[in-house]
Design an enzyme around this catalytic site. Structure first.
Site, PDB file in Angstrom:
ATOM      1  N   THR A 150       0.831  -1.213   0.000  1.00  0.00           N
ATOM      2  CA  THR A 150       0.000   0.000   0.000  1.00  0.00           C
ATOM      3  C   THR A 150       0.870   1.269   0.000  1.00  0.00           C
ATOM      4  O   THR A 150       2.005   1.259   0.468  1.00  0.00           O
ATOM      5  CB  THR A 150      -0.947   0.019   1.224  1.00  0.00           C
ATOM      6  OG1 THR A 150      -0.197  -0.298   2.401  1.00  0.00           O
ATOM      7  CG2 THR A 150      -2.077  -0.971   1.056  1.00  0.00           C
ATOM      8  N   TRP A 152       1.718   5.557   0.651  1.00  0.00           N
ATOM      9  CA  TRP A 152       1.724   6.460   1.803  1.00  0.00           C
ATOM     10  C   TRP A 152       0.636   7.521   1.726  1.00  0.00           C
ATOM     11  O   TRP A 152       0.320   8.155   2.729  1.00  0.00           O
ATOM     12  CB  TRP A 152       3.099   7.156   1.929  1.00  0.00           C
ATOM     13  CG  TRP A 152       3.531   7.791   0.636  1.00  0.00           C
ATOM     14  CD1 TRP A 152       4.354   7.248  -0.301  1.00  0.00           C
ATOM     15  CD2 TRP A 152       3.109   9.063   0.105  1.00  0.00           C
ATOM     16  NE1 TRP A 152       4.479   8.083  -1.386  1.00  0.00           N
ATOM     17  CE2 TRP A 152       3.721   9.205  -1.160  1.00  0.00           C
ATOM     18  CE3 TRP A 152       2.271  10.074   0.562  1.00  0.00           C
ATOM     19  CZ2 TRP A 152       3.533  10.326  -1.960  1.00  0.00           C
ATOM     20  CZ3 TRP A 152       2.073  11.197  -0.232  1.00  0.00           C
ATOM     21  CH2 TRP A 152       2.703  11.309  -1.471  1.00  0.00           C
ATOM     22  N   LYS A 176       2.509  -5.106   3.290  1.00  0.00           N
ATOM     23  CA  LYS A 176       3.719  -4.287   3.415  1.00  0.00           C
ATOM     24  C   LYS A 176       3.289  -2.834   3.245  1.00  0.00           C
ATOM     25  O   LYS A 176       2.988  -2.401   2.133  1.00  0.00           O
ATOM     26  CB  LYS A 176       4.756  -4.636   2.347  1.00  0.00           C
ATOM     27  CG  LYS A 176       6.071  -3.895   2.584  1.00  0.00           C
ATOM     28  CD  LYS A 176       6.851  -3.609   1.336  1.00  0.00           C
ATOM     29  CE  LYS A 176       6.372  -2.444   0.539  1.00  0.00           C
ATOM     30  NZ  LYS A 176       6.414  -1.117   1.212  1.00  0.00           N
ATOM     31  N   THR A 232       3.292   3.507 -11.807  1.00  0.00           N
ATOM     32  CA  THR A 232       3.225   2.616 -12.966  1.00  0.00           C
ATOM     33  C   THR A 232       4.536   1.832 -13.154  1.00  0.00           C
ATOM     34  O   THR A 232       4.483   0.615 -13.369  1.00  0.00           O
ATOM     35  CB  THR A 232       2.828   3.410 -14.229  1.00  0.00           C
ATOM     36  OG1 THR A 232       1.543   3.988 -13.984  1.00  0.00           O
ATOM     37  CG2 THR A 232       2.749   2.528 -15.456  1.00  0.00           C
ATOM     38  N   GLY A 235       4.572  -0.916 -10.645  1.00  0.00           N
ATOM     39  CA  GLY A 235       3.483  -1.840 -10.966  1.00  0.00           C
ATOM     40  C   GLY A 235       3.856  -2.769 -12.119  1.00  0.00           C
ATOM     41  O   GLY A 235       3.572  -3.971 -12.083  1.00  0.00           O
ATOM     42  N   GLU A 252      -3.285  -0.758  -8.980  1.00  0.00           N
ATOM     43  CA  GLU A 252      -3.878   0.576  -9.060  1.00  0.00           C
ATOM     44  C   GLU A 252      -2.711   1.545  -9.191  1.00  0.00           C
ATOM     45  O   GLU A 252      -2.001   1.794  -8.231  1.00  0.00           O
ATOM     46  CB  GLU A 252      -4.727   0.816  -7.797  1.00  0.00           C
ATOM     47  CG  GLU A 252      -5.759   1.892  -7.973  1.00  0.00           C
ATOM     48  CD  GLU A 252      -5.274   3.220  -7.440  1.00  0.00           C
ATOM     49  OE1 GLU A 252      -4.715   3.998  -8.255  1.00  0.00           O
ATOM     50  OE2 GLU A 252      -5.437   3.478  -6.245  1.00  0.00           O
ATOM     51  N   ARG A 280      -7.088  18.094  -2.837  1.00  0.00           N
ATOM     52  CA  ARG A 280      -7.293  17.042  -1.833  1.00  0.00           C
ATOM     53  C   ARG A 280      -5.938  16.386  -1.575  1.00  0.00           C
ATOM     54  O   ARG A 280      -5.216  16.050  -2.516  1.00  0.00           O
ATOM     55  CB  ARG A 280      -8.292  16.043  -2.425  1.00  0.00           C
ATOM     56  CG  ARG A 280      -8.558  14.821  -1.599  1.00  0.00           C
ATOM     57  CD  ARG A 280      -9.654  14.020  -2.289  1.00  0.00           C
ATOM     58  NE  ARG A 280      -9.901  12.764  -1.642  1.00  0.00           N
ATOM     59  CZ  ARG A 280      -9.834  11.573  -2.254  1.00  0.00           C
ATOM     60  NH1 ARG A 280      -9.530  11.503  -3.537  1.00  0.00           N
ATOM     61  NH2 ARG A 280     -10.086  10.482  -1.594  1.00  0.00           N
ATOM     62  N   CYS A 286      -3.908   9.713  -6.640  1.00  0.00           N
ATOM     63  CA  CYS A 286      -3.870   9.159  -8.005  1.00  0.00           C
ATOM     64  C   CYS A 286      -4.982   9.734  -8.871  1.00  0.00           C
ATOM     65  O   CYS A 286      -4.894   9.713 -10.086  1.00  0.00           O
ATOM     66  CB  CYS A 286      -4.030   7.641  -7.966  1.00  0.00           C
ATOM     67  SG  CYS A 286      -2.707   6.849  -7.097  1.00  0.00           S
ATOM     68  N   GLU A 380       2.460  13.065 -14.161  1.00  0.00           N
ATOM     69  CA  GLU A 380       1.629  13.292 -12.979  1.00  0.00           C
ATOM     70  C   GLU A 380       2.441  14.147 -11.990  1.00  0.00           C
ATOM     71  O   GLU A 380       3.524  13.735 -11.558  1.00  0.00           O
ATOM     72  CB  GLU A 380       1.308  11.916 -12.376  1.00  0.00           C
ATOM     73  CG  GLU A 380       0.273  11.910 -11.312  1.00  0.00           C
ATOM     74  CD  GLU A 380      -0.007  10.483 -10.813  1.00  0.00           C
ATOM     75  OE1 GLU A 380       0.817   9.568 -11.055  1.00  0.00           O
ATOM     76  OE2 GLU A 380      -1.047  10.295 -10.170  1.00  0.00           O
ATOM     77  N   SER A 440     -14.646   9.149  -5.433  1.00  0.00           N
ATOM     78  CA  SER A 440     -14.247   7.936  -4.696  1.00  0.00           C
ATOM     79  C   SER A 440     -15.230   7.630  -3.561  1.00  0.00           C
ATOM     80  O   SER A 440     -15.553   8.500  -2.763  1.00  0.00           O
ATOM     81  CB  SER A 440     -12.864   8.146  -4.066  1.00  0.00           C
ATOM     82  OG  SER A 440     -11.956   8.605  -5.015  1.00  0.00           O
TER      83      SER A 440
HETATM   84  C1  SIN Z   1      -5.267   7.025  -4.483  1.00  0.00           C
HETATM   85  O1  SIN Z   1      -4.727   8.104  -4.593  1.00  0.00           O
HETATM   86  O2  SIN Z   1      -4.704   5.990  -4.857  1.00  0.00           O
HETATM   87  C2  SIN Z   1      -6.640   6.853  -3.879  1.00  0.00           C
HETATM   88  C3  SIN Z   1      -7.497   8.012  -3.981  1.00  0.00           C
HETATM   89  C4  SIN Z   1      -8.935   7.730  -3.624  1.00  0.00           C
HETATM   90  O3  SIN Z   1      -9.290   6.661  -3.130  1.00  0.00           O
HETATM   91  O4  SIN Z   1      -9.740   8.616  -3.853  1.00  0.00           O
END
Ligand code: SIN
Length: 476
Positions: A150, A152, A176, A232, A235, A252, A280, A286, A380, A440
């Site tokens: 996951t 941070w 982890k 990415t 990933g 993700e 936010r 992401c 990004e 979300s």
């Molecule tokens: C993320 O940035 O990976 C998650 C954002 C969200 O759940 O809105």
């Protein structure tokens, strides 16, 4: 304040907390000081946790759905009851402003609640056979032990978005957490045990060496699922590793969301929602707006109102109630943000708000007339910078959005219903917010297409990622 806050600092392996002589510091981005030193797990602890996960999977998968739901329900209640310490921990370890961190705790608990309910709804199916003496049954079974990594930026919600559906489906889970934010994950694990979660079902292994820790899980055939949220490039690497043992994967990955503001939008709402979509978590999401495209006739009015709102955002200590914008997570994040702004300015953009840095704080920034070749358009930013550019018509706007390499989230603002459907359907993205800057939510499918990854988290789709299909043909 934090001197009085009790939180676990050890690894959760098998039956309980494991204190290790090897430790690594968790550094507050707000002060630059080490908050605490946590247990630093390596391949030895990974190998042990793996065996525990395999053993725990057997019993947990045989518990009734009602028993699993009960544990998740109690975990949910405990997370909500600990909203304040969890929020403060996040503010401390990765700099999320307190009021947002409280929102994240509720968001995180929402996944646990949703999957506590869904655990009881993993129905099988029966299919008609062409033979009178046969019955066809389909069962959904847990996929197998899961290894999860996951990030941070959402230290609570990204944990529960993965762990809750995996556990609801009957899997054990080894986590982890990110090096920058292991404390929130460990605190969640403590609450899981308090909720009556069986030891070994959910283990948390903090580490300063992610590659060494991950290797045993990636190489072992018995780990049947890998779930990852992060960049990415990482990933892609994990995808290759997981392929060697044919693991199921959920990835993700990076975002870089475009926002399309049409001339027929409710401008005030478009401004407010785009500020949320951009700022936010200080832009470290992401699904953060990365590029704001406004239709030419309303571009000036939009930019003026947008800059006004951005200037009103309060930069400061994440532990203060009034703070909107905290620090970036580390120096690399700051340097990337600075690089994007300098590049855009050098190519002819103009600065209408922000632009300056102090420590790891970067003032919320608005850039106008950003030129197409700019880095900020292609990469990004993951920071508090809003680049605004214009478009002439719908076709051009959609084409520019779809030309971006990632496909996680996109946003559009319009009051024209036909356009809302037309553009939402034309956008090559996994999530589209129409007049909505924060789509979300636990019950909806979160995930992207193209370079943004594979699979979905949230809702029934998130549960399916952790289930295997078994077909039983029954001759009578
Ligand atoms: C993320 O940035 O990976 C998650 C954002 C969200 O759940 O809105």
């Amino acid at each position: 304040m934090f001197q009085s806050l009790e939180f676990p600092k050890e690894a959760l392996i098998g039956k309980g907390w494991r204190s290790l002589p090897r430790r690594f510091p968790v550094v507050s981005p707000a002060t630059g000081e080490a908050v605490v030193e946590v247990a630093d797990c390596g391949s030895e602890e990974a190998a042990e946790a793996l065996e525990e996960a395999v053993a725990a999977q057997r019993a947990w998968s045989q518990a009734t759905a009602y028993e699993r739901a009960g544990v998740l329900r109690r975990w949910h209640d405990l997370i909500l009851a600990h909203e304040e310490p969890l929020a403060r921990l996040m503010a401390l370890e990765m700099g999320k402003p307190l009021k947002e961190a409280r929102g994240e705790v509720r968001y995180a608990a929402g996944f646990v609640e949703w999957y506590a309910e869904e655990a009881k709804r993993v129905y099988g199916e029966t299919l008609p056979s062409q033979f009178p003496h046969k019955r066809i049954l389909v069962r959904y079974e847990p996929v197998g032990p899961v290894y999860g990594i996951t990030p941070w930026n959402f230290p609570a919600a990204m944990v529960t978005r993965k762990v809750a559906p995996a556990l609801a489906a009957g899997n054990s889970f080894v986590l982890k957490p990110a090096e920058e934010s292991p404390l929130t994950a460990l605190y969640l694990a403590r609450l899981f045990l308090e909720a009556g979660g069986p030891p070994g079902v959910f283990q948390v292994l903090p580490t300063s060496d992610p590659e060494a820790l991950s290797r045993p899980f990636l190489e072992d055939e018995r780990v049947r699922k890998l779930t990852f949220t992060g960049s990415t490039p990482v990933g892609l690497k994990l995808y290759g590793e997981a392929a060697k043992t044919l693991k199921r994967v959920s990835l993700e990955l990076g975002g870089g969301a475009p926002v399309l503001v049409f001339a027929d939008a409710d401008l005030e709402r478009a401004v407010a929602e785009t500020v949320r979509a951009k700022f936010r978590n200080v832009g470290q999401s992401c699904v953060a707006a990365n590029l704001i495209l406004v239709e030419e006739p309303v571009a000036e009015a939009f930019a003026e109102a947008y800059a006004e709102r951005v200037k009103a955002l309060k930069v400061g200590d994440p532990l203060l109630e009034e703070t909107d914008i905290g620090p970036l997570v580390n120096r690399a994040a700051l340097e990337k943000v600075e690089g994007h702004v300098q590049d855009a300015l050098a190519r002819g953009a103009s600065l209408v708000a922000g632009g300056e840095a102090k420590g790891l704080y970067f003032a919320p920034t608005v850039l106008l007339d950003v030129r197409p070749g700019s880095r900020i358009f292609r990469e990004e930013t993951f920071g508090p910078v809003a680049p605004i550019a214009t478009f002439q018509n719908e076709e051009e706007a959609v084409a520019r959005a779809n030309a971006l390499p990632s496909g996680l989230a996109a946003y559009l603002f319009t009051r024209n219903l036909s356009r809302a459907f037309r553009v939402a359907e034309a956008l090559d993205y996994g999530i589209v917010g129409v007049n909505d800057g924060v789509p979300s939510t636990p019950q909806a499918p979160f995930g992207g297409v193209r370079r943004s990854g594979l699979g979905r988290e949230g809702g029934r789709w998130g549960l399916e990622e952790y289930l295997e299909v078994k077909y039983i043909s029954l001759g009578l």
